[in-house]
Design a protein around this motif. Structure first.
Motif, PDB file in Angstrom:
ATOM      1  N   GLY A 132       0.804  -1.210   0.000  1.00 65.18           N
ATOM      2  CA  GLY A 132       0.000   0.000   0.000  1.00 65.18           C
ATOM      3  C   GLY A 132       0.836   1.258   0.000  1.00 65.18           C
ATOM      4  N   ASP A 133       2.066   1.195   0.552  1.00 60.88           N
ATOM      5  CA  ASP A 133       2.932   2.381   0.605  1.00 60.88           C
ATOM      6  C   ASP A 133       3.960   2.394  -0.530  1.00 60.88           C
ATOM      7  OD1 ASP A 133       4.519   0.273   1.373  1.00 60.88           O
ATOM      8  OD2 ASP A 133       5.121   1.144   3.307  1.00 60.88           O
ATOM      9  N   SER A 134       3.780   1.533  -1.520  1.00 63.58           N
ATOM     10  CA  SER A 134       4.734   1.474  -2.632  1.00 63.58           C
ATOM     11  C   SER A 134       4.640   2.729  -3.495  1.00 63.58           C
ATOM     12  CB  SER A 134       4.456   0.244  -3.496  1.00 63.58           C
ATOM     13  OG  SER A 134       5.245   0.287  -4.672  1.00 63.58           O
ATOM     14  N   PRO A 135       5.786   3.263  -3.937  1.00 64.93           N
ATOM     15  CA  PRO A 135       5.770   4.444  -4.813  1.00 64.93           C
ATOM     16  C   PRO A 135       5.514   4.077  -6.281  1.00 64.93           C
ATOM     17  CG  PRO A 135       8.029   3.809  -4.340  1.00 64.93           C
ATOM     18  CD  PRO A 135       7.160   2.886  -3.532  1.00 64.93           C
ATOM     19  N   LEU A 136       5.498   2.797  -6.583  1.00 64.84           N
ATOM     20  CA  LEU A 136       5.336   2.377  -7.972  1.00 64.84           C
ATOM     21  C   LEU A 136       3.936   2.738  -8.483  1.00 64.84           C
ATOM     22  CD1 LEU A 136       7.002  -1.166  -7.793  1.00 64.84           C
ATOM     23  CD2 LEU A 136       8.059   1.016  -8.404  1.00 64.84           C
ATOM     24  N   LYS A 137       3.873   3.208  -9.736  1.00 65.00           N
ATOM     25  CA  LYS A 137       2.592   3.628 -10.317  1.00 65.00           C
ATOM     26  C   LYS A 137       2.199   2.796 -11.538  1.00 65.00           C
ATOM     27  CE  LYS A 137       2.242   7.075  -7.422  1.00 65.00           C
ATOM     28  NZ  LYS A 137       1.249   7.018  -6.314  1.00 65.00           N
ATOM     29  N   THR A 138       3.189   2.347 -12.303  1.00 66.04           N
ATOM     30  CA  THR A 138       2.917   1.572 -13.510  1.00 66.04           C
ATOM     31  C   THR A 138       3.899   0.411 -13.603  1.00 66.04           C
ATOM     32  OG1 THR A 138       4.439   2.779 -14.967  1.00 66.04           O
ATOM     33  CG2 THR A 138       2.212   3.696 -14.684  1.00 66.04           C
ATOM     34  N   LEU A 139       3.631  -0.501 -14.536  1.00 69.13           N
ATOM     35  CA  LEU A 139       4.557  -1.615 -14.741  1.00 69.13           C
ATOM     36  C   LEU A 139       5.939  -1.125 -15.175  1.00 69.13           C
ATOM     37  CD1 LEU A 139       2.377  -4.336 -16.547  1.00 69.13           C
ATOM     38  CD2 LEU A 139       3.162  -4.314 -14.172  1.00 69.13           C
ATOM     39  N   ALA A 140       5.983  -0.004 -15.879  1.00 64.62           N
ATOM     40  CA  ALA A 140       7.272   0.543 -16.319  1.00 64.62           C
ATOM     41  C   ALA A 140       8.171   0.875 -15.132  1.00 64.62           C
ATOM     42  CB  ALA A 140       7.045   1.783 -17.178  1.00 64.62           C
ATOM     43  N   ASP A 141       7.563   1.176 -13.973  1.00 64.09           N
ATOM     44  CA  ASP A 141       8.342   1.504 -12.776  1.00 64.09           C
ATOM     45  C   ASP A 141       9.033   0.278 -12.183  1.00 64.09           C
ATOM     46  OD1 ASP A 141       7.470   4.135 -12.991  1.00 64.09           O
ATOM     47  OD2 ASP A 141       5.708   3.763 -11.738  1.00 64.09           O
ATOM     48  N   LEU A 142       8.682  -0.903 -12.671  1.00 64.00           N
ATOM     49  CA  LEU A 142       9.282  -2.141 -12.142  1.00 64.00           C
ATOM     50  C   LEU A 142      10.632  -2.461 -12.772  1.00 64.00           C
ATOM     51  CD1 LEU A 142       6.269  -4.635 -11.942  1.00 64.00           C
ATOM     52  CD2 LEU A 142       7.765  -3.981 -10.059  1.00 64.00           C
ATOM     53  N   LYS A 143      11.089  -1.639 -13.713  1.00 66.13           N
ATOM     54  CA  LYS A 143      12.244  -2.011 -14.530  1.00 66.13           C
ATOM     55  C   LYS A 143      13.513  -2.278 -13.727  1.00 66.13           C
ATOM     56  CE  LYS A 143      13.011   2.886 -15.618  1.00 66.13           C
ATOM     57  NZ  LYS A 143      13.052   3.884 -16.714  1.00 66.13           N
ATOM     58  N   ALA A 202       5.612  -4.532 -21.547  1.00 65.37           N
ATOM     59  CA  ALA A 202       5.784  -3.261 -20.830  1.00 65.37           C
ATOM     60  C   ALA A 202       7.232  -2.816 -20.731  1.00 65.37           C
ATOM     61  CB  ALA A 202       5.188  -3.384 -19.423  1.00 65.37           C
ATOM     62  N   LEU A 203       8.158  -3.782 -20.622  1.00 59.13           N
ATOM     63  CA  LEU A 203       9.548  -3.439 -20.312  1.00 59.13           C
ATOM     64  C   LEU A 203      10.556  -3.866 -21.361  1.00 59.13           C
ATOM     65  CD1 LEU A 203       9.505  -4.524 -16.550  1.00 59.13           C
ATOM     66  CD2 LEU A 203       9.152  -2.233 -17.472  1.00 59.13           C
ATOM     67  N   GLY A 204      10.114  -4.653 -22.345  1.00 61.28           N
ATOM     68  CA  GLY A 204      11.060  -5.172 -23.323  1.00 61.28           C
ATOM     69  C   GLY A 204      11.462  -6.602 -23.006  1.00 61.28           C
ATOM     70  N   PRO A 205      12.341  -7.172 -23.828  1.00 62.54           N
ATOM     71  CA  PRO A 205      12.637  -8.605 -23.725  1.00 62.54           C
ATOM     72  C   PRO A 205      13.478  -9.021 -22.531  1.00 62.54           C
ATOM     73  CG  PRO A 205      13.990  -7.568 -25.421  1.00 62.54           C
ATOM     74  CD  PRO A 205      13.026  -6.540 -24.963  1.00 62.54           C
ATOM     75  N   GLN A 206      14.184  -8.100 -21.925  1.00 65.28           N
ATOM     76  CA  GLN A 206      15.034  -8.472 -20.799  1.00 65.28           C
ATOM     77  C   GLN A 206      14.180  -8.819 -19.578  1.00 65.28           C
ATOM     78  OE1 GLN A 206      18.359  -8.835 -20.893  1.00 65.28           O
ATOM     79  NE2 GLN A 206      18.330  -9.588 -18.797  1.00 65.28           N
ATOM     80  N   VAL A 231      -3.090  -3.106  -6.353  1.00 65.32           N
ATOM     81  CA  VAL A 231      -2.833  -3.819  -7.606  1.00 65.32           C
ATOM     82  C   VAL A 231      -2.325  -2.805  -8.613  1.00 65.32           C
ATOM     83  CG1 VAL A 231      -3.872  -5.078  -9.531  1.00 65.32           C
ATOM     84  CG2 VAL A 231      -4.516  -5.646  -7.193  1.00 65.32           C
ATOM     85  N   LEU A 232      -1.089  -2.985  -9.021  1.00 65.15           N
ATOM     86  CA  LEU A 232      -0.436  -2.047  -9.923  1.00 65.15           C
ATOM     87  C   LEU A 232      -1.017  -2.131 -11.335  1.00 65.15           C
ATOM     88  CD1 LEU A 232       1.977  -0.033  -9.823  1.00 65.15           C
ATOM     89  CD2 LEU A 232       3.413  -1.918 -10.658  1.00 65.15           C
ATOM     90  N   ALA A 233      -1.267  -3.358 -11.789  1.00 67.83           N
ATOM     91  CA  ALA A 233      -1.799  -3.579 -13.139  1.00 67.83           C
ATOM     92  C   ALA A 233      -2.262  -5.024 -13.243  1.00 67.83           C
ATOM     93  CB  ALA A 233      -0.737  -3.280 -14.197  1.00 67.83           C
ATOM     94  N   SER A 234      -3.032  -5.300 -14.268  1.00 68.78           N
ATOM     95  CA  SER A 234      -3.462  -6.677 -14.552  1.00 68.78           C
ATOM     96  C   SER A 234      -3.170  -6.997 -16.008  1.00 68.78           C
ATOM     97  CB  SER A 234      -4.958  -6.848 -14.276  1.00 68.78           C
ATOM     98  OG  SER A 234      -5.242  -6.702 -12.900  1.00 68.78           O
ATOM     99  N   SER A 235      -2.959  -8.267 -16.289  1.00 67.95           N
ATOM    100  CA  SER A 235      -2.643  -8.703 -17.646  1.00 67.95           C
ATOM    101  C   SER A 235      -3.897  -8.766 -18.512  1.00 67.95           C
ATOM    102  CB  SER A 235      -2.012 -10.096 -17.598  1.00 67.95           C
ATOM    103  OG  SER A 235      -3.008 -11.068 -17.265  1.00 67.95           O
ATOM    104  N   ARG A 236      -3.722  -9.025 -19.775  1.00 71.43           N
ATOM    105  CA  ARG A 236      -4.854  -9.327 -20.646  1.00 71.43           C
ATOM    106  C   ARG A 236      -5.399 -10.698 -20.250  1.00 71.43           C
ATOM    107  NH1 ARG A 236      -2.308 -10.397 -26.642  1.00 71.43           N
ATOM    108  NH2 ARG A 236      -4.455 -11.037 -27.070  1.00 71.43           N
ATOM    109  N   PRO A 237      -6.673 -10.967 -20.485  1.00 67.22           N
ATOM    110  CA  PRO A 237      -7.262 -12.237 -20.054  1.00 67.22           C
ATOM    111  C   PRO A 237      -6.847 -13.422 -20.932  1.00 67.22           C
ATOM    112  CG  PRO A 237      -8.891 -10.942 -21.213  1.00 67.22           C
ATOM    113  CD  PRO A 237      -7.671 -10.069 -21.083  1.00 67.22           C
TER     114      PRO A 237
END
Length: 274
Positions: A124-135, A159-163, A206-212
Motif C-alpha cells: 500500500g505504501d509502494s511508490p510504484l505507479k505503472t509496470l514501467a516503474d518495475l524495470k 511493458a519493459l522489453g525482452p530483458q 494492484v499495480l496492473a493486470s494482464s490481458r485475459p
C-alpha cells in the motif's frame, strides 16, 4: 481336445462374453491436470470425474480411465507423445502447445475461466505507479511453469522489453504476498481472485493486470475421429441442460463448458511465446 483344454477355452469364452464388445479395445486415457500451484488430491480427482468417465465410456464405446497428472513435466511429455486420448488441462500454455504442434484439438473451454488474469500486487505504501516503474525491481511469482507466470512474463515483455526481471518463484500463489509484505520483492503476481482480494482488503494495491487468458481446456487427440471429437463437444456443452449433467458439473466445481475457436487460442499462444 482334452477336458482340461475344453474347460480353459470355456472360461476364456465366458470372460469375453461377460465384457461388452466395445470395452475390449482397451481403455482410453483421460488425463486431468488442475494446476501446479493448488493443492490437488489425485484420489479425489478420480472420484470427481468418475461419473463423467462412465458417461464417456458409453458415448465412445470404449472404457475411459481417468489419470490425474499433477507434474507439469509428465503432462508435457504425455501430450507430446499423445499418450492421452482426452485431457482436461488447467495450464493453458501446455494445452495450446499440444494444439499447435502435438496433434490435439480443442473440445471445449470451461465457463467461468475464460478471463484468467495475472495481477501485479504491491504494498500500500509502494511508490510504484505503472509496470514501467518495475524495470529496476525484483518480482515474486508462483511456480515458473504455471500459467500465471507465463502470463506475467508476456505482460512484462510488452511493458519493459525482452530483458526479464529478476524473479523469485514459489510453489503456491498464497506465498506471494509474504514476499511483498517483507520487501523481498517490489511486486508480486497472482491470478487467484482470493489471494488478490485478501491483499486489497489488507490495504495492498494492484499495480496492473494482464490481458485475459482462457484456462482449463478440454482437448482431444487426433487419434479420436472428428466425429468422436464432435460427440465430446456436444456432451460437455450440454451438461448444464440436465439435472444429471449439473450434478457432474457440481462435482467439478465449474458452471459449464462452451465451444470456442482453436485458432484464437493458438494466436494467443504466440503472445505467450509458446
Amino acid at each position: 481336445m482334452s477336458i482340461r483344454k475344453c474347460l480353459c477355452a470355456l472360461a476364456l469364452w465366458l470372460g469375453a462374453a461377460a465384457t461388452p464388445a466395445w470395452a475390449q479395445g482397451g481403455p482410453l486415457l483421460f488425463a486431468v491436470n488442475e494446476g501446479v500451484t493448488y493443492r490437488v488430491n489425485p484420489i479425489a480427482t478420480v472420484e470427481r470425474f468418475r461419473e463423467i468417465s462412465e458417461d464417456l465410456s458409453k458415448l465412445l464405446k470404449r472404457p475411459v480411465r481417468v489419470q490425474p497428472v499433477t507434474d507439469y513435466k509428465e503432462l508435457a511429455a504425455g501430450l507430446a507423445e499423445q499418450r492421452y486420448d482426452l485431457a482436461y488441462v488447467h495450464p493453458a500454455h501446455h494445452s495450446i502447445r499440444a494444439m499447435t504442434s502435438g496433434g490435439y484439438h480443442l473440445v471445449a473451454l470451461t465457463k467461468g475461466f475464460t478471463e484468467y488474469k495475472a495481477s501485479f500486487m504491491v504494498r500500500g505504501d509502494s511508490p510504484l505507479k505503472t509496470l514501467a516503474d518495475l524495470k529496476s525491481g525484483k518480482i515474486g511469482a508462483p511456480d515458473e511453469d504455471s500459467i500465471t507466470s507465463v502470463i506475467m512474463r508476456a505482460t512484462l515483455r510488452d511493458a519493459l522489453g525482452p530483458q526479464p526481471l529478476p524473479t523469485t518463484y514459489v510453489k503456491l500463489q498464497e506465498a506471494v504476498p509474504f514476499m511483498i509484505e517483507n520487501n523481498f520483492v517490489a511486486a508480486g503476481v497472482s491470478a487467484s481472485r482470493v489471494v488478490v482480494k485478501n491483499w486489497q482488503d489488507k490495504g495492498g494495491k494492484v499495480l496492473a493486470s494482464s490481458r485475459p487468458v482462457p484456462i482449463k481446456h478440454m482437448i482431444a487427440s487426433n487419434k479420436l475421429s472428428e466425429a468422436q471429437r464432435a460427440q465430446l463437444t456436444s456432451y460437455f456443452v450440454e451438461l448444464e441442460q440436465s439435472s444429471e449433467g449439473k450434478k457432474r458439473l457440481d462435482a467439478l466445481n465449474v458452471p459449464g463448458f462452451l465451444v470456442s475457436d482453436q485458432a484464437t487460442l493458438i494466436g494467443l499462444g504466440k503472445w505467450l511465446s509458446i
